[in-house]
Design a protein around this motif. Structure first.
Motif, PDB file in Angstrom:
ATOM      1  N   GLU A 183       0.817  -1.214   0.000  1.00 26.18           N
ATOM      2  CA  GLU A 183       0.000   0.000   0.000  1.00 26.18           C
ATOM      3  C   GLU A 183       0.851   1.264   0.000  1.00 26.18           C
ATOM      4  O   GLU A 183       0.423   2.299  -0.504  1.00 26.18           O
ATOM      5  N   GLU A 184       2.026   1.216   0.591  1.00 28.83           N
ATOM      6  CA  GLU A 184       2.909   2.371   0.560  1.00 28.83           C
ATOM      7  C   GLU A 184       4.330   1.931   0.208  1.00 28.83           C
ATOM      8  O   GLU A 184       4.770   0.838   0.551  1.00 28.83           O
ATOM      9  N   TYR A 185       5.014   2.805  -0.500  1.00 27.86           N
ATOM     10  CA  TYR A 185       6.395   2.548  -0.888  1.00 27.86           C
ATOM     11  C   TYR A 185       6.987   3.855  -1.392  1.00 27.86           C
ATOM     12  O   TYR A 185       6.261   4.814  -1.687  1.00 27.86           O
ATOM     13  N   PHE A 186       8.300   3.907  -1.478  1.00 29.02           N
ATOM     14  CA  PHE A 186       8.968   5.036  -2.103  1.00 29.02           C
ATOM     15  C   PHE A 186       9.267   4.674  -3.555  1.00 29.02           C
ATOM     16  O   PHE A 186       9.840   3.617  -3.831  1.00 29.02           O
ATOM     17  N   MET A 187       8.867   5.547  -4.477  1.00 33.02           N
ATOM     18  CA  MET A 187       9.293   5.405  -5.862  1.00 33.02           C
ATOM     19  C   MET A 187      10.401   6.427  -6.097  1.00 33.02           C
ATOM     20  O   MET A 187      10.248   7.604  -5.762  1.00 33.02           O
TER      21      MET A 187
END
Length: 316
Positions: free
Chosen positions: A109-113
């Motif tokens: 659901e969340e991550y750094f791109m």
């Protein structure tokens, strides 16, 4: 490599060749605009002059590998060994050179791109972000170059990719403090503590012994009253020193959560030579660390010496 990429590389090759022939007029103009004093590429004195000198003159292939947010992971493994690097490298979910290959259904659901060939190209992605918008942003990064007209050579040699990285959070759910270690010829001389990057960002600059360097603050960033120093800061220093040992100058970024250390990135062109320190004398004093004969002195010893020079500018 696409035709567009080949044409872009050809354009910048011609641009750099013409600038070199003319004595780098753009670099001189930009430098004067930011700092108010002329750039001396032949005999750099201030830290920002040395940064521009490095961008234009230094062609060490390790700069390309370590500026690349994908390939730097292999460098960390070589320098630290498998066991330690497995502990400090942040897990990566996916790496892609095409937006069509992004596996949204398999991402959390969340991550750094992040873009591997940019400085500052990163986005905290949450469930509120639409995949179409993420693809659009990723494509803009993949289609772009980074500061090639400003002669940041290493970035122009990197094959553009996007990576999708785990979000580190402290037990209270916050993004951890970012600790940046500044090395000259393998010697730690300055540290920057960055708090609340995504909420109420504050910076604290200090020397290797945590004595505040007020003159290193840059414009438009709030200063912190003190540094929040982790209990394992000595271990962080040692780890950072191993990663910095191959370079005349670099900055090593690390994070710490409950005693665990994580690697952020290696930066060679801090500020692109454009950071305006709150005290211009700090620019000159930090520049002295580029000379190996000054490495046994600390910032404050060099500052006292510089006060006696003709270049010192009294602060009101």
């Amino acid at each position: 490599m696409s035709i567009k990429s080949k044409l872009r590389r050809l354009y910048y090759s011609c641009f750099h060749a013409s600038q070199k022939l003319l004595g780098y007029p753009r670099a001189h103009k930009v430098f004067m605009t930011f700092h108010g004093y002329p750039l001396d590429l032949e005999n750099p004195l201030a830290h920002n002059e040395w940064i521009v000198h490095k961008m234009i003159k230094d062609r060490n292939p390790l700069l390309v590998e370590t500026a690349d947010k994908v390939r730097v992971r292999n460098y960390v493994k070589r320098k630290l060994g498998k066991e330690l690097s497995d502990q400090v490298l942040i897990p990566v979910y996916h790496i892609s050179d095409s937006v069509e290959k992004i596996p949204f259904s398999k991402l959390p659901e969340e991550y750094f791109m992040k873009a591997n060939h940019f400085s500052g190209a990163n986005k905290l992605v949450t469930s509120n972000d639409k995949p179409s918008e993420i693809q659009k942003l990723a494509k803009s990064w993949l289609d772009s170059t980074y500061r090639q007209k400003d002669h940041e050579w290493a970035y122009g040699q990197i094959k553009p990719r996007v990576l999708f990285e785990k979000v580190l959070r402290t037990p209270n759910g916050k993004i951890p403090q970012d600790i940046k270690f500044y090395f000259w010829h393998g010697r730690l001389k300055m540290i920057l503590f960055v708090e609340d990057r995504y909420e109420d960002m504050r910076w604290f600059f200090c020397d290797e012994n945590f004595k505040e360097i007020k003159g290193a603050q840059v414009h438009d960033v709030k200063g912190a009253d003190e540094a929040r120093i982790p209990t394992n800061i000595s271990e962080m220093k040692e780890l950072a020193a191993k990663l910095a040992s191959d370079f005349d100058y670099c900055r090593i970024d690390l994070y710490e959560i409950e005693g665990k250390i994580f690697f952020g990135e290696i930066t060679h062109y801090t500020g692109g030579g454009c950071w305006q320190f709150s005290d211009i004398n700090t620019d000159y004093v930090l520049g002295q660390f580029w000379k190996k004969e000054n490495l046994d002195k600390n910032y404050f010893e060099l500052y006292k010496e510089f006060e006696k020079s003709n270049n010192f500018q009294p602060i009101n």
